[in-house]
Structures are given as structure tokens and as C-alpha cells.
Design an enzyme around this catalytic site. Structure first.
Site, short mmCIF file in Angstrom:
data_model
loop_
_atom_site.label_atom_id
_atom_site.label_comp_id
_atom_site.label_asym_id
_atom_site.label_seq_id
_atom_site.Cartn_x
_atom_site.Cartn_y
_atom_site.Cartn_z
CE LYS A 221 -6.31 -8.82 -1.78
NZ LYS A 221 -6.31 -8.20 -0.48
CE LYS B 123 -4.50 -1.30 1.71
NZ LYS B 123 -5.58 -1.00 2.66
CE LYS C 188 -12.16 -3.30 0.90
NZ LYS C 188 -12.69 -4.21 1.86
P1 TYM Z 1 -10.15 -6.41 4.08
O1 TYM Z 1 -11.17 -5.35 4.34
O2 TYM Z 1 -9.12 -6.16 3.04
O3 TYM Z 1 -10.88 -7.76 3.73
C1 TYM Z 1 -11.91 -8.29 4.56
C2 TYM Z 1 -11.87 -9.81 4.57
O4 TYM Z 1 -12.04 -10.30 3.25
C3 TYM Z 1 -10.97 -11.18 2.94
N1 TYM Z 1 -10.64 -11.03 1.50
C4 TYM Z 1 -10.56 -12.05 0.66
N2 TYM Z 1 -10.73 -13.37 0.83
C5 TYM Z 1 -10.58 -14.16 -0.25
N3 TYM Z 1 -10.26 -13.68 -1.48
C6 TYM Z 1 -10.07 -12.36 -1.71
N4 TYM Z 1 -9.77 -11.90 -2.92
C7 TYM Z 1 -10.23 -11.48 -0.60
N5 TYM Z 1 -10.12 -10.13 -0.46
C8 TYM Z 1 -10.37 -9.88 0.84
C9 TYM Z 1 -9.81 -10.70 3.80
O5 TYM Z 1 -8.84 -11.71 3.98
C10 TYM Z 1 -10.54 -10.36 5.09
O6 TYM Z 1 -10.78 -11.51 5.85
N6 TYM Z 1 -7.00 -5.86 7.91
C11 TYM Z 1 -8.28 -6.40 7.52
C12 TYM Z 1 -9.45 -5.88 8.32
C13 TYM Z 1 -9.31 -6.06 9.79
C14 TYM Z 1 -9.44 -7.26 10.52
C15 TYM Z 1 -9.28 -6.90 11.88
C16 TYM Z 1 -9.68 -8.56 10.14
C17 TYM Z 1 -9.05 -5.06 10.68
N7 TYM Z 1 -9.05 -5.57 11.94
C18 TYM Z 1 -9.33 -7.85 12.89
C19 TYM Z 1 -9.74 -9.53 11.16
C20 TYM Z 1 -9.57 -9.16 12.50
C21 TYM Z 1 -8.51 -6.05 6.05
O7 TYM Z 1 -7.98 -5.10 5.54
O8 TYM Z 1 -9.45 -6.83 5.45
#
Ligand code: TYM
Length: 347
Positions: free
Chosen positions: A206, A123, A209
């Protein structure tokens, strides 16, 4: 440094996970996270799900758009089967323990640990010096999200594995430095065929969004037409589908579409191939498009229905935040006691 206390403490099973409301949620978020969140809730485990708006602002967000996307993400959770009565569903900024514990954990975690995070490197890109300090400290806030509830299990996609490992390191260092057995060493739950849904334009990247190409992803708000079109145009290779799962090795685009089919249909890859071995993509893609529309269509319709009542969504998030706060505040107070803060103010 205090002597470690060897009093084993049992940590009841508690699930926490979060999603950033920083754009429209994708099929990757649905299959890798939301669908599994609802399954965990239905297994009768205590589940907390959080829209991590404080994480979202580590990169610039237009305030009005952020508010809208937070409501849209809440609608996506509910439409995907997260029941705000059985799970605790809320947005992060309404529960102060996240930020307060994050500060303490900022003082436990090491700067070097943060620089090693691949998500930060991705990022921040080539201009790391100019990224926000929050982007660097992001994983300590994520650890605080989880540890503010002493969550034992965190369902996430593959891309979050490194952050959960860091959470474990931070919890272990806190326990060690203060000589306590206070935080659990949280387990990631990275399960199923859709832990990494890939881009429809490049099966080695991957689905995200934040990808500049809308054709690379299916958004949870896409119409049936848009979904069908994107799947029809998805990158593939000229070979028919193989008979065995091993036959997908070295064919990332084909593998991705088979995985998506399997995850949507609750099948294994082998079951999908048993049905479609030898089929050309001209046959498989329309079947996948029909399946995706059948599964996502009702969810999108329910999201749209919920989005028509934003006050109701806000009320749901407020009630969830109160319940989350009731769990996290006593844990935060214990943390302050452990680290030596005077707590004499009468409130
Ligand atoms: P984020 O918002 O990028 O994604 C949310 C969840 O979706 C999963 N994900 C995917 N799984 C499979 N294939 C994909 N292409 C894909 N894109 C996204 C992510 O693995 C995630 O589970 N840092 C985290 C948010 C967060 C969090 C937390 C998660 C903040 N605090 C505490 C768990 C526990 C994030 O940016 O996810």
C-alpha cells in the site's frame, strides 16, 4: 442481561470519516478518501470529517509537528473540495464525546478482537508488549468516532475495512447487551478504482505516509517536478499496456499506474486501456505525470495559500468542533443513561 427490545429505529443517513494527521497526506489518501469525501458532500448528504489527532498519538508524535500536520491536513481537506460550511470539519480532540464514548466501548469490545486487527499487528511489529495501550485500543476509539454521531456510512479505503467490521460488531454487542436498538450497524463505503493505491516502488504494498521511502508515494505537498520524477521512476514491467483489464492480472505495478490514471481522470480502467492499449511505459508515464500535476497542482497551491493563515484554519476547526459537539453530546448522554450512570449534576 436485559431482553433485546425489538423497536426498529430509523437512522437518518449520516456520513463520518477520519484521517490521521500523522504525516504528509498522500495520493492514496486523496484518491481513496479526500476526493470521495467531497463527492459525498456534493451529493447533499450530511457529512462529518475529522482529523483524528487522538489516534495519531497512539505512536509518538512531536507536539509541534503534530499541530502543523493537523493544520496541513485541514488545508488538504478544504483544498480537495470539502467545504467547511456544508460539511462539519474539525479535529477529534476538540470534541470530548470521542474519548468519553471510547471508554464505554472499551468496556463492550473484547481484548481478543483487538489482537486480531491486522493494523495493530503491522504497527506493533515484533514488539507488541512495548507498544502503547492506545495502539491496541485504537479500533474502539475509531468505533466511538463513528457511533458518537450514529453515522450510517463511512467512506474509507480498503485498509480500513476490518476496523469498520469491528465497529459493526461493537455496535451490535452494545445493542444486544443493553437490549436497545441504539446504534446503527454502519456500512463501509469502499468504492471506485482507488480503494487501494499502491506504492510506486512495489505494486504489492500500500502507498503509505509511513513508508520510509519518499519515492514510494506522492505527497499532496509535492512540487510538479517531484511528482513527475517519482512517476518517471515508478516501478513497472517491460510489457506494453494490455487491451483488457484482465490483462493487468499478475502485473501489480502496471495495474497500479492504470488505476491511478483512472481515478485521477474519473475514468474506468477499461476506458484508460482503450486509450493506451499497446503503449509502452515510456509513453504512458509522461501522460500520467501530466495528469497528476494538472489535478494535484491546484490543490497543492490552495493548500499553501490556506497554510499561510493558520489562525483561520484553527477558527474553522473550532467552529466545526462546536457543530460536531452539538450532535455528539446528546448521543453520549443517552449512552450514559443506557449503561446506568447517574446524571444529576446541574450545569
Ligand atoms: P488513515 O489516516 O491511515 O487514512 C485515511 C484514509 O485514507 C485511506 N487510505 C488509502 N486509500 C487508498 N489507497 C491508499 N494507499 C490509502 N492510504 C490510506 C484510508 O483507507 C482512510 O480512509 N483509522 C483511520 C482513521 C480513522 C477513521 C475513523 C476513519 C479514525 N477514526 C473513523 C473512518 C472513520 C486511519 O488510520 O486512516
Amino acid at each position: 442481561m436485559a431482553e433485546p427490545v425489538q423497536t426498529p429505529q430509523a437512522f437518518p443517513t449520516r456520513i463520518f470519516s477520519g484521517i490521521q494527521p500523522s504525516g504528509s497526506l498522500t495520493l492514496g489518501n486523496y484518491l481513496g478518501a479526500l476526493k470521495r469525501f467531497a463527492q459525498k458532500q456534493n451529493e447533499g448528504i450530511e457529512t462529518l470529517y475529522c482529523l483524528v489527532d487522538l489516534h495519531a498519538i497512539t505512536v509518538w508524535q512531536d507536539p509541534a509537528v503534530l499541530r502543523q500536520q493537523t493544520r496541513e491536513a485541514a488545508a488538504a481537506f478544504i483544498a480537495s473540495g470539502v467545504d467547511p460550511k456544508r460539511s462539519i470539519l474539525y479535529n477529534q480532540s476538540q470534541v470530548q464525546a470521542h474519548s468519553q464514548l471510547a471508554w464505554v466501548l472499551n468496556c463492550v469490545a473484547r481484548v481478543g478482537w483487538m489482537y486480531r486487527m491486522t493494523q495493530f499487528k503491522d504497527k506493533a511489529g515484533s514488539n507488541a508488549e512495548n507498544s502503547s495501550l492506545g495502539l491496541l485500543a485504537y479500533p474502539a476509539l475509531m468505533a466511538a468516532d463513528i457511533l458518537a454521531f450514529k453515522a450510517t456510512h463511512v467512506p474509507v479505503g480498503e485498509d480500513q475495512r476490518q476496523h469498520i467490521e469491528l465497529t459493526r460488531d461493537i455496535a451490535a454487542k452494545f445493542n444486544h447487551d443493553y437490549g436497545v436498538n441504539f446504534f446503527p450497524i454502519t456500512e463501509p463505503l469502499i468504492e471506485g478504482v482507488a480503494t487501494k493505491v499502491m506504492s510506486l516502488r512495489d505494486g504489492t504494498k500500500k502507498m503509505s505516509k509511513s513508508d520510509p521511502s519518499d519515492q514510494s508515494r506522492i505527497n499532496m505537498t509535492d512540487t510538479a517536478d517531484a511528482i513527475a520524477k517519482k512517476i518517471r521512476k515508478a516501478k513497472t514491467d517491460p510489457e506494453p499496456l494490455p487491451e483488457t483489464v484482465e490483462g493487468l492480472d499478475g502485473r501489480p505495478d502496471a495495474k497500479n499506474l492504470v488505476n491511478i490514471y483512472a481515478a485521477l481522470a474519473d475514468m474506468t480502467q477499461a476506458q484508460v486501456l482503450a486509450q493506451y492499449a499497446g503503449a509502452q511505459f515510456g509513453t504512458f508515464k509522461p501522460a500520467l505525470a501530466d495528469l497528476a500535476v494538472a489535478k494535484l497542482g491546484p490543490i497543492t497551491a490552495e493548500m499553501n495559500r490556506l497554510m499561510a493563515e493558520p489562525d483561520e484554519i484553527d477558527a474553522i476547526l473550532g467552529r466545526g468542533a462546536e457543530r460536531a459537539d452539538a450532535i455528539a453530546t446528546p448521543i453520549l448522554n443517552d449512552v450514559y443513561d443506557i449503561v446506568g450512570m447517574i446524571r444529576s449534576r446541574q450545569v
